[in-house]
Motif scaffolding. Structure first.
Motif, PDB file in Angstrom:
ATOM      1  N   PRO A  64       0.825  -1.214   0.000  1.00 39.34           N
ATOM      2  CA  PRO A  64       0.000   0.000   0.000  1.00 39.34           C
ATOM      3  C   PRO A  64       0.858   1.263   0.000  1.00 39.34           C
ATOM      4  CG  PRO A  64       0.136  -0.888   2.212  1.00 39.34           C
ATOM      5  CD  PRO A  64       0.871  -1.867   1.335  1.00 39.34           C
ATOM      6  N   CYS A  65       0.290   2.352  -0.521  1.00 36.41           N
ATOM      7  CA  CYS A  65       0.974   3.643  -0.565  1.00 36.41           C
ATOM      8  C   CYS A  65       1.218   4.147   0.858  1.00 36.41           C
ATOM      9  CB  CYS A  65       0.121   4.652  -1.329  1.00 36.41           C
ATOM     10  SG  CYS A  65       0.745   6.350  -1.297  1.00 36.41           S
ATOM     11  N   ALA A  66       2.461   4.464   1.179  1.00 39.79           N
ATOM     12  CA  ALA A  66       2.801   4.907   2.531  1.00 39.79           C
ATOM     13  C   ALA A  66       2.210   6.268   2.857  1.00 39.79           C
ATOM     14  CB  ALA A  66       4.323   4.954   2.696  1.00 39.79           C
ATOM     15  N   ILE A  67       1.931   7.066   1.856  1.00 40.36           N
ATOM     16  CA  ILE A  67       1.346   8.388   2.086  1.00 40.36           C
ATOM     17  C   ILE A  67      -0.147   8.276   2.369  1.00 40.36           C
ATOM     18  CG2 ILE A  67       0.832  10.630   1.041  1.00 40.36           C
ATOM     19  CD1 ILE A  67       3.743  10.379   1.711  1.00 40.36           C
ATOM     20  N   MET A  68      -0.836   7.445   1.602  1.00 43.50           N
ATOM     21  CA  MET A  68      -2.300   7.390   1.679  1.00 43.50           C
ATOM     22  C   MET A  68      -2.823   6.399   2.708  1.00 43.50           C
ATOM     23  SD  MET A  68      -3.597   9.617  -0.267  1.00 43.50           S
ATOM     24  CE  MET A  68      -5.312   9.070  -0.395  1.00 43.50           C
ATOM     25  N   ARG A  69      -2.080   5.330   2.965  1.00 45.59           N
ATOM     26  CA  ARG A  69      -2.593   4.277   3.844  1.00 45.59           C
ATOM     27  C   ARG A  69      -1.626   3.990   4.987  1.00 45.59           C
ATOM     28  NH1 ARG A  69      -6.970   1.582   1.554  1.00 45.59           N
ATOM     29  NH2 ARG A  69      -7.214   1.748  -0.705  1.00 45.59           N
ATOM     30  N   GLY A  70      -2.195   3.536   6.090  1.00 45.48           N
ATOM     31  CA  GLY A  70      -1.388   3.165   7.243  1.00 45.48           C
ATOM     32  C   GLY A  70      -1.969   3.740   8.515  1.00 45.48           C
ATOM     33  N   VAL A  71      -1.457   3.287   9.649  1.00 46.06           N
ATOM     34  CA  VAL A  71      -1.934   3.771  10.936  1.00 46.06           C
ATOM     35  C   VAL A  71      -1.738   5.284  11.008  1.00 46.06           C
ATOM     36  CG1 VAL A  71      -1.583   3.675  13.429  1.00 46.06           C
ATOM     37  CG2 VAL A  71      -1.495   1.574  12.068  1.00 46.06           C
ATOM     38  N   ALA A  72      -2.768   5.989  11.454  1.00 42.59           N
ATOM     39  CA  ALA A  72      -2.878   7.456  11.501  1.00 42.59           C
ATOM     40  C   ALA A  72      -3.398   8.042  10.198  1.00 42.59           C
ATOM     41  CB  ALA A  72      -1.587   8.135  11.922  1.00 42.59           C
ATOM     42  N   GLY A  73      -3.654   7.191   9.201  1.00 42.92           N
ATOM     43  CA  GLY A  73      -4.335   7.622   7.990  1.00 42.92           C
ATOM     44  C   GLY A  73      -3.524   8.549   7.104  1.00 42.92           C
ATOM     45  N   ALA A  74      -4.192   9.060   6.059  1.00 42.64           N
ATOM     46  CA  ALA A  74      -3.535   9.988   5.135  1.00 42.64           C
ATOM     47  C   ALA A  74      -3.122  11.266   5.855  1.00 42.64           C
ATOM     48  CB  ALA A  74      -4.469  10.304   3.966  1.00 42.64           C
ATOM     49  N   GLY A  75      -3.815  11.603   6.935  1.00 39.69           N
ATOM     50  CA  GLY A  75      -3.498  12.809   7.681  1.00 39.69           C
ATOM     51  C   GLY A  75      -2.138  12.791   8.348  1.00 39.69           C
ATOM     52  N   ALA A  76      -1.550  11.611   8.513  1.00 45.48           N
ATOM     53  CA  ALA A  76      -0.250  11.505   9.174  1.00 45.48           C
ATOM     54  C   ALA A  76       0.838  12.231   8.395  1.00 45.48           C
ATOM     55  CB  ALA A  76       0.133  10.039   9.354  1.00 45.48           C
ATOM     56  N   PHE A  77       0.710  12.286   7.070  1.00 49.87           N
ATOM     57  CA  PHE A  77       1.712  12.947   6.244  1.00 49.87           C
ATOM     58  C   PHE A  77       1.175  14.235   5.633  1.00 49.87           C
ATOM     59  CE2 PHE A  77       3.324   8.668   6.562  1.00 49.87           C
ATOM     60  CZ  PHE A  77       4.681   8.871   6.705  1.00 49.87           C
ATOM     61  N   SER A  78       0.112  14.757   6.231  1.00 49.99           N
ATOM     62  CA  SER A  78      -0.428  16.027   5.781  1.00 49.99           C
ATOM     63  C   SER A  78       0.367  17.164   6.401  1.00 49.99           C
ATOM     64  CB  SER A  78      -1.899  16.150   6.182  1.00 49.99           C
ATOM     65  OG  SER A  78      -2.006  16.347   7.593  1.00 49.99           O
ATOM     66  N   ASP A  79      -0.045  18.370   6.116  1.00 50.57           N
ATOM     67  CA  ASP A  79       0.588  19.556   6.678  1.00 50.57           C
ATOM     68  C   ASP A  79       0.270  19.721   8.168  1.00 50.57           C
ATOM     69  OD1 ASP A  79       0.202  23.097   6.293  1.00 50.57           O
ATOM     70  OD2 ASP A  79       2.060  21.985   6.482  1.00 50.57           O
ATOM     71  N   GLY A  80      -0.632  18.902   8.675  1.00 53.27           N
ATOM     72  CA  GLY A  80      -0.949  18.956  10.095  1.00 53.27           C
ATOM     73  C   GLY A  80      -1.739  20.182  10.499  1.00 53.27           C
ATOM     74  N   LYS A  81      -2.682  20.594   9.632  1.00 49.89           N
ATOM     75  CA  LYS A  81      -3.548  21.715  10.009  1.00 49.89           C
ATOM     76  C   LYS A  81      -4.702  21.193  10.859  1.00 49.89           C
ATOM     77  CE  LYS A  81      -2.755  24.196   5.702  1.00 49.89           C
ATOM     78  NZ  LYS A  81      -2.361  23.021   4.890  1.00 49.89           N
ATOM     79  N   THR A 149       4.191  18.799   9.081  1.00 48.77           N
ATOM     80  CA  THR A 149       4.274  17.363   8.806  1.00 48.77           C
ATOM     81  C   THR A 149       5.123  16.649   9.846  1.00 48.77           C
ATOM     82  OG1 THR A 149       4.097  17.904   6.455  1.00 48.77           O
ATOM     83  CG2 THR A 149       4.788  15.674   7.007  1.00 48.77           C
ATOM     84  N   ASP A 150       6.188  17.308  10.307  1.00 46.52           N
ATOM     85  CA  ASP A 150       7.091  16.677  11.271  1.00 46.52           C
ATOM     86  C   ASP A 150       6.461  16.547  12.658  1.00 46.52           C
ATOM     87  OD1 ASP A 150       7.107  19.434  11.257  1.00 46.52           O
ATOM     88  OD2 ASP A 150       9.278  19.660  11.331  1.00 46.52           O
ATOM     89  N   GLU A 151       5.892  17.642  13.186  1.00 48.18           N
ATOM     90  CA  GLU A 151       5.277  17.586  14.513  1.00 48.18           C
ATOM     91  C   GLU A 151       4.004  16.745  14.503  1.00 48.18           C
ATOM     92  OE1 GLU A 151       3.004  20.773  17.187  1.00 48.18           O
ATOM     93  OE2 GLU A 151       5.163  21.183  17.089  1.00 48.18           O
ATOM     94  N   ASN A 152       3.275  16.806  13.400  1.00 49.65           N
ATOM     95  CA  ASN A 152       2.073  15.984  13.281  1.00 49.65           C
ATOM     96  C   ASN A 152       2.435  14.506  13.361  1.00 49.65           C
ATOM     97  OD1 ASN A 152      -0.764  15.534  12.673  1.00 49.65           O
ATOM     98  ND2 ASN A 152      -0.128  14.943  10.622  1.00 49.65           N
ATOM     99  N   PHE A 153       3.515  14.124  12.682  1.00 46.33           N
ATOM    100  CA  PHE A 153       3.967  12.731  12.689  1.00 46.33           C
ATOM    101  C   PHE A 153       4.337  12.289  14.109  1.00 46.33           C
ATOM    102  CE2 PHE A 153       7.052   9.327  12.338  1.00 46.33           C
ATOM    103  CZ  PHE A 153       6.531   8.508  11.361  1.00 46.33           C
ATOM    104  N   SER A 154       5.122  13.092  14.810  1.00 46.70           N
ATOM    105  CA  SER A 154       5.555  12.706  16.155  1.00 46.70           C
ATOM    106  C   SER A 154       4.386  12.666  17.130  1.00 46.70           C
ATOM    107  CB  SER A 154       6.635  13.665  16.664  1.00 46.70           C
ATOM    108  OG  SER A 154       6.152  14.993  16.747  1.00 46.70           O
ATOM    109  N   THR A 155       3.425  13.581  16.958  1.00 43.97           N
ATOM    110  CA  THR A 155       2.228  13.575  17.810  1.00 43.97           C
ATOM    111  C   THR A 155       1.424  12.301  17.609  1.00 43.97           C
ATOM    112  OG1 THR A 155       2.078  16.000  17.815  1.00 43.97           O
ATOM    113  CG2 THR A 155       0.061  14.768  18.325  1.00 43.97           C
TER     114      THR A 155
END
Length: 470
Positions: A64-81, A149-155
């Motif tokens: 699966p696409c690492a950007i679109m799918r996975g734990v935390a969803g597509a939002g995990a690699f978003s801009d974190g707004k 994207t970085d802080e969203n990922f760590s959160t």
């Protein structure tokens, strides 16, 4: 992965923020609950996009696409707004009063802050709103947090790590069917097809799983209402052009009604100092954008989505397929990638080639194929986008520069919404729907709130004053 038990109290299909928040609330209320979460993608720490990791320059269509799918969803690699508003970001006010929705957004924010999310908020600006109105541009306002994207990922990593000690999360596991009569869930782990049962089931499939959910609903004769589809481009330009807006409110979220067709075109998903990225949804490549919080990771560009809204009428009932078809044309023309074109070349009616792209003063942050968007995007949508760019240039001069880059195609398809009551799907006893994949939300904040709201319904703690009927 294989489930540890044959029977669960709750099964959640989808490990995005809506499903995770639902699980968090349920477990916080009753730690004895046996909860399983199905996720087709990988664990968050294992989600590595080869392009982002700079291992390659082109999408290799990972499955699966690492950007679109996975734990935390597509939002995990978003801009974190994280939007603290009901003015945009979803349709939860169809189900609950605005103040109730805001309360749940704040509750979800408290959970994220506990896991490291910033407390800093951008405030609305009437001054900028008035500047837009002078040119018939309409800026939506909200309190907004930018995690990056970085802080969203760590959160989200902290949040999911804690949750994994309380609930069972099955990664690289795809649900293939749900029996609405007895709660049997059939799933595959890539090799075998297995099954388990759950007393209550939550569909929290996100945008990437919306097709699966819609097909399941049709199979069960559950009535669906088609929502809008947005088709357009990702705009990239020097960050100085929109800095007067981004410094005050971070995200200029502006809509414009075209004079030619009367269609609405929206500017949103703004990323200051960001990067344009590729997304892979079931083999169809589209573009998106993100930006890091850390200054050393910023680029000299900003990017934003510019999409025009289309609402289809009878007899057409497949807006998502329409958007994917338009995107697939761009994939075909680009030889299996996405396209980029200079705005000036588009206006002149000529293709951007590699030589012309090298001359661009705006340097692309994505290695896309130079080409001609007019060969794959319908004229009506393209006309709307061009008209809107000229309108935006009046409030942010430089937007319509010759070397402004347009990447295509970008799509936002808002899933077909099922008939529900308190988020329980009508025609079922204990099956619920949550988030973007059910057409209820289109933002991190409202998807998170929706997860909490649905959990409170399931716990018998809450009913909502509004009931949606299609």
């Amino acid at each position: 992965m294989i489930a540890r038990h044959e029977k669960y109290d709750v099964a959640i299909i989808g490990g995005g923020i809506g499903g995770l928040m639902c699980a968090e609330r349920l477990i916080s209320a009753d730690a004895s609950l046996k909860i399983v979460i199905f996720e087709r993608g990988r664990a968050l720490k294992d989600r590595i996009c080869p392009i982002v990791a700079k291992k390659c320059s082109k999408c290799v269509k990972c499955d699966p696409c690492a950007i679109m799918r996975g734990v935390a969803g597509a939002g995990a690699f978003s801009d974190g707004k994280y939007v603290i508003s009901t003015e945009y970001g979803g349709w939860l006010t169809d189900f609950a009063e605005p103040k109730t929705v805001i309360d749940y957004i704040e509750q979800a924010d408290e959970i994220l802050v506990r896991h490291g999310a910033t407390k800093e908020r951008y405030r609305p600006s009437d001054e900028l709103k008035l500047k837009c109105l002078k040119y018939d541009l309409h800026m939506q306002q909200a309190e907004l947090k930018h995690l990056g994207t970085d802080e969203n990922f760590s959160t989200m990593l902290s949040f999911t790590d804690e949750l994994s000690n309380k609930a069972e999360i099955l990664t690289l596991t795809e649900v293939v069917d749900v029996d609405k009569t007895d709660g049997t869930i059939r799933y595959t782990n890539g090799c075998d097809t297995l099954s388990l049962k759950a007393d209550k089931i939550v569909f929290a499939v996100g945008r990437a799983g919306s097709d699966f959910f819609a097909k399941w609903c049709r199979k069960q004769n559950i009535r669906l209402a088609n929502n809008q589809v947005d088709v357009g481009v990702r705009v990239e330009l020097p960050k100085l052009v929109w800095q007067a807006f981004s410094e005050k409110i971070y995200e200029p979220k502006i809509w414009y009604r075209s004079k030619n067709y009367g269609d609405t075109t929206r500017m949103f998903c703004f990323n200051e100092g960001g990067n344009v990225v590729v997304e892979n949804t079931d083999g169809v490549l589209t573009v998106n954008g993100h930006a890091y919080k850390a200054k050393e990771k910023k680029t000299e560009n900003s990017n934003f989505a510019l999409l025009t809204t289309t609402r289809f009428t009878e007899p057409f009932k497949e807006p998502i397929e329409y958007a994917k078809y338009v995107a697939s044309l761009a994939n075909k023309i680009s030889g299996g990638s996405v396209l980029v074109q200079r705005f000036g070349d588009l206006i002149k009616g000529r293709r951007t080639n590699e030589e012309r792209l090298k001359q661009s003063t705006t340097r692309p942050t994505l290695d896309a194929v130079a080409g001609d968007l007019s060969l794959c995007m319908p004229k009506r949508q393209l006309d709307n986008i061009i008209e809107t760019i000229y309108a935006l240039d009046k409030i942010a001069p430089g937007t319509a520069n010759y070397d402004t880059l347009l990447y295509g195609i970008e799509c936002k398809y808002y899933s077909a919404r099922p008939d529900t009551e308190n988020f329980r799907i009508k025609g079922t006893e204990n099956i619920y729907a949550v988030g973007d994949g059910a057409g209820f939300t289109r933002s991190l904040s409202q998807a998170a709130a929706n997860g909490l709201m649905t959990a409170d319904v399931m716990l018998g703690k809450k009913t909502f004053s509004k009931t949606h009927n299609n």
